[in-house]
Design a protein around this motif. Structure first.
Motif, short mmCIF file in Angstrom:
data_model
loop_
_atom_site.label_atom_id
_atom_site.label_comp_id
_atom_site.label_asym_id
_atom_site.label_seq_id
_atom_site.Cartn_x
_atom_site.Cartn_y
_atom_site.Cartn_z
N ASN A 441 0.81 -1.22 0.00
CA ASN A 441 0.00 0.00 0.00
C ASN A 441 0.85 1.26 0.00
OD1 ASN A 441 -2.51 -1.27 -0.03
ND2 ASN A 441 -2.51 -1.56 2.19
N ALA A 442 2.05 1.19 0.57
CA ALA A 442 2.94 2.34 0.61
C ALA A 442 3.72 2.48 -0.69
CB ALA A 442 3.90 2.22 1.79
N LYS A 443 3.45 1.60 -1.65
CA LYS A 443 4.12 1.61 -2.97
C LYS A 443 5.62 1.39 -2.84
CE LYS A 443 0.59 4.56 -5.11
NZ LYS A 443 -0.09 3.44 -5.75
N ILE A 444 6.01 0.65 -1.81
CA ILE A 444 7.40 0.26 -1.64
C ILE A 444 7.64 -1.07 -2.35
CG2 ILE A 444 9.09 -0.52 0.06
CD1 ILE A 444 7.82 1.54 2.00
N LEU A 445 6.67 -1.95 -2.23
CA LEU A 445 6.71 -3.25 -2.87
C LEU A 445 5.88 -3.19 -4.15
CD1 LEU A 445 7.79 -6.13 -2.41
CD2 LEU A 445 5.64 -6.66 -1.24
N ASP A 446 6.51 -3.49 -5.26
CA ASP A 446 5.86 -3.40 -6.57
C ASP A 446 5.52 -4.80 -7.06
OD1 ASP A 446 4.89 -2.60 -9.01
OD2 ASP A 446 6.87 -2.25 -9.90
N ILE A 447 4.23 -5.13 -7.05
CA ILE A 447 3.78 -6.46 -7.46
C ILE A 447 2.79 -6.31 -8.60
CG2 ILE A 447 2.64 -8.60 -6.74
CD1 ILE A 447 3.50 -7.94 -3.88
N LYS A 448 3.08 -6.91 -9.73
CA LYS A 448 2.22 -6.78 -10.90
C LYS A 448 0.94 -7.58 -10.75
CE LYS A 448 5.32 -4.23 -12.91
NZ LYS A 448 5.11 -2.77 -12.98
N ASP A 449 1.05 -8.81 -10.24
CA ASP A 449 -0.13 -9.69 -10.09
C ASP A 449 -0.11 -10.28 -8.69
OD1 ASP A 449 -2.19 -11.48 -10.24
OD2 ASP A 449 -1.61 -12.31 -12.18
N VAL A 450 -0.92 -9.69 -7.81
CA VAL A 450 -0.93 -10.10 -6.40
C VAL A 450 -1.39 -11.55 -6.25
CG1 VAL A 450 -1.95 -9.62 -4.15
CG2 VAL A 450 -1.28 -7.73 -5.64
N LYS A 451 -2.31 -11.99 -7.10
CA LYS A 451 -2.85 -13.35 -6.99
C LYS A 451 -1.76 -14.41 -7.21
CE LYS A 451 -7.54 -12.05 -8.38
NZ LYS A 451 -8.62 -12.23 -9.38
N LYS A 452 -0.78 -14.09 -8.04
CA LYS A 452 0.29 -15.04 -8.34
C LYS A 452 1.52 -14.83 -7.47
CE LYS A 452 -1.07 -15.58 -13.21
NZ LYS A 452 -0.63 -15.44 -14.62
N PHE A 453 1.47 -13.85 -6.59
CA PHE A 453 2.64 -13.50 -5.79
C PHE A 453 2.90 -14.54 -4.70
CE2 PHE A 453 4.28 -11.18 -1.99
CZ PHE A 453 5.55 -10.91 -2.48
N ASN A 454 4.16 -14.96 -4.59
CA ASN A 454 4.58 -15.91 -3.57
C ASN A 454 5.56 -15.22 -2.64
OD1 ASN A 454 5.39 -18.05 -1.99
ND2 ASN A 454 6.48 -19.14 -3.64
N ALA A 455 5.13 -14.91 -1.43
CA ALA A 455 5.96 -14.17 -0.48
C ALA A 455 7.13 -14.98 0.03
CB ALA A 455 5.11 -13.70 0.70
N ASP A 456 7.10 -16.29 -0.13
CA ASP A 456 8.19 -17.15 0.33
C ASP A 456 9.22 -17.43 -0.77
OD1 ASP A 456 7.20 -17.48 2.97
OD2 ASP A 456 5.72 -18.90 2.21
N ALA A 457 9.01 -16.82 -1.93
CA ALA A 457 9.96 -17.00 -3.03
C ALA A 457 11.19 -16.13 -2.81
CB ALA A 457 9.29 -16.65 -4.36
#
Length: 613
Positions: A441-457
């Motif tokens: 939300n702070a636009k620090i982390l840029d994720i194109k597709d949140v549904k496919k995002f893996n935080a443990d990658a």
């Protein structure tokens, strides 16, 4: 201050109650109403800054908002009031239309829907953090209508009220075909002479000094001469700059200071005669033709009424760009004409766009008009025709889809937010969910597709550096800052066209990474390697280099590179990159969840030490 950082001591809801309590305590508060949806955080913020909630309270009369009277209160994340701002009307005593005389909103809503239509436009969206631009095809209401008078039913425009619905103006280009540029190339000396001509003054009490002429290469490859100048007079001085294209010798940015200087010297303008709007329009076009002729065919006559500065009488125009037969929002020539017909300012906001969305892909105008009519609602407010007037009119202003920040996407026919929809708890994670979503939300982390995002990658070295720089600093890689010069290249494989070029150069400048032949942005980064970055940021590298004075008690201490022992020891002792169950895992790749959590702990460590970055 640590309580104001993420995670903040007070929530947005608790902060709004604090703001309301403040209003009631100090100014009564009964005459003000909190605007729905007015609470906001900065769209881009660093982790070392306190969370701030801003609330807007509008003054009301008979439960109707007074448009130009409001209070803004900012509450820090620790619950403290950090700022208070109250607008004051220019007139001491005001009169208001009588609420009992207004027409029914249903009647005027029906009237507005009858004439309402949609108009196809291009809209340029500019990200001031990344420097990226994108062009969108949108539909907008096809007139300069501001509202409808709630008592008389007349249409409200910038120039007052009218019985006839304000029709959309036709696009009229300033020039039918391209005109040759002012010059084919210009030298620094010629730029200086041109500036002296433009800045000349006929007053013996004001002396013009050209301080420097700098050649600057802007990130888009355009070379300009930035002329720094100063006016000196008896009581002091005042200076600014103007920009001239090296390729064409055309003025692309200029603002006259002479009116300000005359006021500063305590003198009045002896010219009391005002220039007519028609004459000012002709003057404006002639100045564009004189100082920047090659742009003329790209722009059209104003579709909106000019702004008249009541304090000086100067008239300010906006000439919109036209492409493929439709107007462009976010690309215009702004120009000001003084009462004596002289040029007060000129700014050419030309955007070099290679590809424009095809207008054939837009939904039909009839369909868009239908969507506008179905989404239209009226909001009753008190408005003045001019700031200096004492009377407030009751006006119904149009609101589409319940949100003034929405626009209609011409391709999909859907309503979208101008600033993007705020994400909230869209990333799921067993132990770092709050941290990940805050960074998103702070636009620090840029994720194109949140549904496919893996935080443990595993996170790549380049992406980790980008998150770190966005977490701690503000830097603007784009060319929106007019005189920003292209910085020299540090790494052979990271040129100015690389998407992480500005991130990497900024990190080198701040000492987070060291210059080398190449920088591998794609490879993963280990826990011990990222600890080095953290210690450099905290200013503790000199201590960390003395590796022999540290003793690691981890079970896997022997896996830490000898030269990195000090970095790992300090990062662990400060709780930034911590060992778990007596294991540090120095050679393991850092994943997004670990990076998010560690970045927030780093920010707290910086706040506690009082270290700026």
């Amino acid at each position: 201050m640590a309580e104001a950082l993420f995670p903040a001591k007070v929530s947005e809801e608790e902060a709004s109650k604090i703001a309301e309590g403040f209003i009631k305590k100090f100014i009564g508060g009964n005459d003000y109403r909190l605007e729905a949806g007015a609470a906001s955080n900065e769209p881009r913020r660093t982790l070392t800054e306190p969370i701030q909630y801003s609330f807007i309270f509008t003054r009301i009369k008979d439960k109707v908002s007074i448009a130009d009277q409001h209070i803004e209160v900012t509450v820090l994340g620790n619950g403290e009031i950090s700022s208070f701002y109250k607008t004051l009307p220019l007139t001491k005593h005001s009169t208001f239309d009588e609420l009992t005389k207004i027409k029914k909103p249903e009647e005027l809503l029906k009237k507005m829907k009858t004439d309402l239509s949609a108009e196809l436009n291009y809209q340029i969206h500019y990200d001031y953090v990344t420097g990226e631009r994108d062009v969108r095809l949108v539909y907008q209401p096809a007139s300069a209508l501001l509202g409808i008078h709630a008592i008389s039913g007349k249409w409200k425009t910038e120039n007052g009220y009218t019985n006839e619905y304000p029709a959309a103006k036709k696009i009229e280009k300033l020039a039918a075909k391209p005109l040759p540029p002012r010059q084919n190339g210009i030298t620094a000396d010629a730029a200086k002479k041109l500036a002296e001509q433009l800045l000349a003054t006929d007053s013996n009490e004001i002396k013009l000094i050209i301080e420097s002429v700098q050649e600057i290469e802007r990130p888009r490859g355009e070379n300009i001469f930035s002329v720094q100048y100063m006016y000196q007079y008896a009581n002091g001085g005042m200076g600014s700059s103007l920009d001239i294209s090296k390729k064409t010798g055309e003025v692309i940015q200029f603002h006259s200071l002479q009116e300000n200087i005359v006021r500063e010297m305590g003198k009045e303008n002896t010219n009391k005669k005002s220039i007519s709007r028609q004459d000012a329009t002709k003057k404006a076009i002639s100045y564009i033709k004189k100082w920047a002729p090659s742009y003329l065919h790209q722009y059209a006559m104003p579709v909106a009424d000019p702004y008249i500065d009541e304090s000086t009488g100067s008239i300010h125009f906006s000439f919109p760009r036209a492409v493929n037969g439709i107007l462009v929002s976010g690309d215009q020539i702004n120009i000001g004409i003084a009462v004596d017909g002289s040029l007060t300012n000129l700014n050419i906001d030309y955007q070099d766009i290679e590809e424009w969305p095809a207008i054939e892909k837009a939904i039909p105008k009839v369909q868009a008009t239908k969507i506008f009519k179905e989404s239209l609602d009226l909001q009753l407010v008190y408005l003045k025709q001019k700031e200096t007037e004492a009377h407030y009119d009751l006006v119904y202003v149009p609101v589409f889809n319940g949100n003034p920040q929405h626009y209609l996407d011409a391709g999909s026919g859907e309503w979208k937010n101008l600033f993007g929809d705020k994400s909230s708890n869209v990333i799921s994670h067993p132990w770092a969910e709050a941290e990940l979503n805050y960074l998103l939300n702070a636009k620090i982390l840029d994720i194109k597709d949140v549904k496919k995002f893996n935080a443990d990658a595993p996170v790549s070295r380049g992406e980790a550096l980008k998150v770190l720089m966005n977490s701690l600093t503000y830097f603007y890689p784009g060319d929106h800052y007019f005189n920003q010069e292209q910085t020299p290249q540090t790494f052979e494989n990271i040129g100015s066209k690389h998407p992480l070029y500005h991130v990497i150069e900024h990190a080198v400048e701040l000492g987070v990474i060291k210059p080398d032949k190449n920088f591998d942005v794609e490879s993963s980064i280990t826990r011990e390697e990222v600890a080095v970055w953290y210690i450099r940021i905290l200013g503790l590298e000199q201590a960390a280099k003395e590796s022999t004075i540290y003793k690691l008690n981890f079970t896997d201490a022997n896996k830490v590179q000898p030269s990195l022992i000090g970095y790992v020891a300090i990062a662990n002792s400060l709780g930034i990159m911590k060992a778990e169950k007596n294991l540090f895992h120095p050679g393991e790749d850092v994943n997004y969840a670990e990076l998010a959590s560690a970045s927030i702990r780093l920010a707290h460590a910086m706040a506690e030490s009082g270290r700026g970055f």
